[in-house]
Design a protein around this motif. Structure first.
Motif, mmCIF file in Angstrom:
data_model
loop_
_atom_site.group_PDB
_atom_site.id
_atom_site.type_symbol
_atom_site.label_atom_id
_atom_site.label_comp_id
_atom_site.label_asym_id
_atom_site.label_seq_id
_atom_site.Cartn_x
_atom_site.Cartn_y
_atom_site.Cartn_z
ATOM 1 N N PHE A 1 0.614 -1.209 0.291
ATOM 2 C CA PHE A 1 -0.086 0.041 0.126
ATOM 3 C C PHE A 1 0.954 1.205 -0.299
ATOM 4 C CE2 PHE A 1 -2.033 3.773 2.539
ATOM 5 C CZ PHE A 1 -3.156 3.636 1.513
ATOM 6 N N THR A 2 2.225 1.181 0.783
ATOM 7 C CA THR A 2 3.103 2.384 0.933
ATOM 8 C C THR A 2 3.687 2.671 -0.546
ATOM 9 O OG1 THR A 2 2.601 2.211 3.419
ATOM 10 C CG2 THR A 2 5.364 3.185 2.000
ATOM 11 N N LEU A 3 3.607 1.749 -1.472
ATOM 12 C CA LEU A 3 4.445 1.713 -2.307
ATOM 13 C C LEU A 3 3.457 1.988 -3.611
ATOM 14 C CD1 LEU A 3 7.396 0.963 -3.512
ATOM 15 C CD2 LEU A 3 6.505 -1.754 -4.588
ATOM 16 N N LEU A 4 2.586 1.605 -3.645
ATOM 17 C CA LEU A 4 1.538 1.844 -5.006
ATOM 18 C C LEU A 4 1.193 3.855 -4.355
ATOM 19 C CD1 LEU A 4 -0.729 -0.929 -4.889
ATOM 20 C CD2 LEU A 4 0.728 -0.502 -6.306
ATOM 21 N N THR A 5 1.062 3.888 -3.066
ATOM 22 C CA THR A 5 0.666 5.346 -2.985
ATOM 23 C C THR A 5 1.978 6.235 -3.254
ATOM 24 O OG1 THR A 5 1.825 4.858 -0.727
ATOM 25 C CG2 THR A 5 -1.121 4.748 -1.109
ATOM 26 N N HIS A 6 3.427 5.771 -2.905
ATOM 27 C CA HIS A 6 4.596 6.214 -3.559
ATOM 28 C C HIS A 6 4.270 6.988 -5.000
ATOM 29 C CE1 HIS A 6 6.466 7.311 0.220
ATOM 30 N NE2 HIS A 6 6.723 7.414 0.128
#
Length: 322
Positions: free
Chosen positions: A259-264
Motif C-alpha cells: 500500500f505504501t509502495l503504491l501510494t508513493h
C-alpha cells in the motif's frame, strides 16, 4: 545562454525535518509512536526470551519466529529513536555516514523479514503436507543454513546501495523532508543522474519480495489443498490454527508495504505528510503486533510466557523466610 553554477559538496550532515506540514503536532504524534515502539521492543524481547528458555519451543518454526522478532526490533530501533529525538529534542541533524547506515538497515530488514516469512511458510508446508518427513527435512543444520542464507541474501541485495549513495555528488541541499533516511529520498538530493539508484534501489528489492510473495502463495495453496483433504474436521481445524498466526503476520507485513509502495508510485495527489506518517507507522505497527498475534494464537507461547514470567513474578514477590 545562461549557465547555473552549482557547488559540488559531500555533506557532512543531513537535516531531517520530521513530518513537514505537521510540525505543530510533532509532540502529539510522538506519544503514540513512543508507546508503540516500547510495546514492539518489549513484546519481541519477551518472545525471544521465552523461545530461548522453553525447551518445547526449540523447533524450526520458533527459531524462524525468533529471527522475525530480532528483525522487528532492529527495524523499529533503526528509525523510531531518531524520529522521537526530532520530535522531542529538535535533533534534526544526522551525519552522512549515519544516514547511509540507516538506509542500509531499513532496507535490509525489509528484505530480510520477507525472506523469514518465506522460510516460515516452507516450515508450515512441510509440517502439514509431509509431516512424516518433517524431522528429516528440517534438521538443525538445514535450519542453520537457511538462517545464514536469509542474512546473506539480504546483505548482498542491499549492500550495493551504500556505494550507490556514496558515489553521488550533492550541490543543492542537504535537507531531507522525512523523519528518517531512505534510499531514494537521499538520492533525489543529488545533482547527478540517479537512474541506476532508482533502477537498483527500487526494482531489485521489490522483485525479490514479489518472488517471496509468489512462493508463499504457492506454499499456502498447497497447504490449503492438503488441509481440505484431511479426514476429520478436528484435524482440519488444528492444521489451520497452526497457520493462522503466520497468515496474520504475512498480511500485516505485505499489505501495508505494498500500500505504501503504491501510494508513493501513483498517489501523487496525496499530501507528503501522509506518506511520511504511513512510513513511520509501517516500521513500528507490524513489529508491535507480531508478538501479540503469536502470543494470542499460539498455545505454546502463551504457556511459556505464563510459566516464565508469572513464576518470576511470584518468586520476586514472595515474602522472605527465616
Amino acid at each position: 545562454m545562461t549557465h547555473t553554477n552549482f557547488t559540488i559538496f559531500h555533506p557532512v550532515v543531513f537535516v531531517l525535518l520530521g513530518i513537514p506540514g505537521l510540525e505543530a503536532y510533532h509532540i502529539w504524534l510522538s506519544v503514540p509512536l513512543c508507546l508503540m515502539y516500547i510495546t514492539a521492543v518489549l513484546g519481541n524481547s519477551i518472545l525471544i526470551v521465552v523461545i530461548i528458555m522453553e525447551r518445547n519451543l526449540h523447533e524450526p518454526m520458533y527459531v524462524f519466529l525468533s529471527m522475525l522478532a530480532i528483525t522487528d526490533i532492529l527495524l523499529s530501533t533503526t528509525t523510531v529513536p531518531k524520529a522521537l529525538a526530532i520530535f522531542w529534542l529538535h535533533a534534526h541533524d544526522i551525519a552522512f555516514d549515519t544516514c547511509v547506515t540507516q538506509v542500509f538497515f531499513v532496507h535490509m530488514m525489509f528484505v530480510g523479514e520477507s525472506a523469514i516469512l518465506l522460510a516460515m511458510a516452507f516450515d508450515r508446508f512441510v509440517a502439514i503436507c509431509t509431516p512424516l518427513h518433517y524431522a528429516t527435512m528440517l534438521t538443525w543444520p538445514v535450519v542453520g543454513r537457511t538462517a545464514l542464507a536469509i542474512v546473506t541474501r539480504s546483505f548482498c541485495i542491499i549492500f550495493p546501495v551504500i556505494f550507490l549513495l556514496k558515489r553521488l555528488p550533492f550541490c543543492r541541499t542537504n535537507i531531507i523532508p522525512h523523519s528518517y533516511c531512505e534510499h531514494i529520498g537521499v538520492a533525489r538530493l543529488a545533482c547527478a543522474d540517479i537512474t541506476i539508484n532508482i533502477w537498483y534501489g527500487f526494482s531489485v528489492p521489490i522483485i525479490m519480495v514479489i518472488l517471496d510473495v509468489i512462493l508463499i502463495a504457492v506454499s499456502y495453496s498447497l497447504i490449503l489443498r492438503a488441509v481440505f483433504h484431511l479426514p476429520s474436521q478436528d484435524a482440519r481445524h488444528k492444521a489451520l490454527s497452526t497457520c493462522g498466526s503466520h497468515l496474520c503476520v504475512i498480511l500485516m507485513f505485505y499489505v501495508p508495504s505494498f500500500f505504501t509502495l503504491l501510494t508513493h508510485r501513483f498517489g501523487r495527489n496525496i499530501p507528503q505528510h501522509v506518506h511520511i506518517v504511513l512510513a513511520n507507522l509501517y516500521v513500528v505497527v507490524p513489529p508491535m503486533l507480531n508478538p501479540i498475534v503469536y502470543g494470542v494464537k499460539t498455545k505454546q507461547i502463551r504457556e511459556g510466557v505464563a510459566h516464565r514470567f508469572f513464576n518470576i513474578k511470584a518468586w520476586c514477590c514472595a515474602p522472605a523466610l527465616g
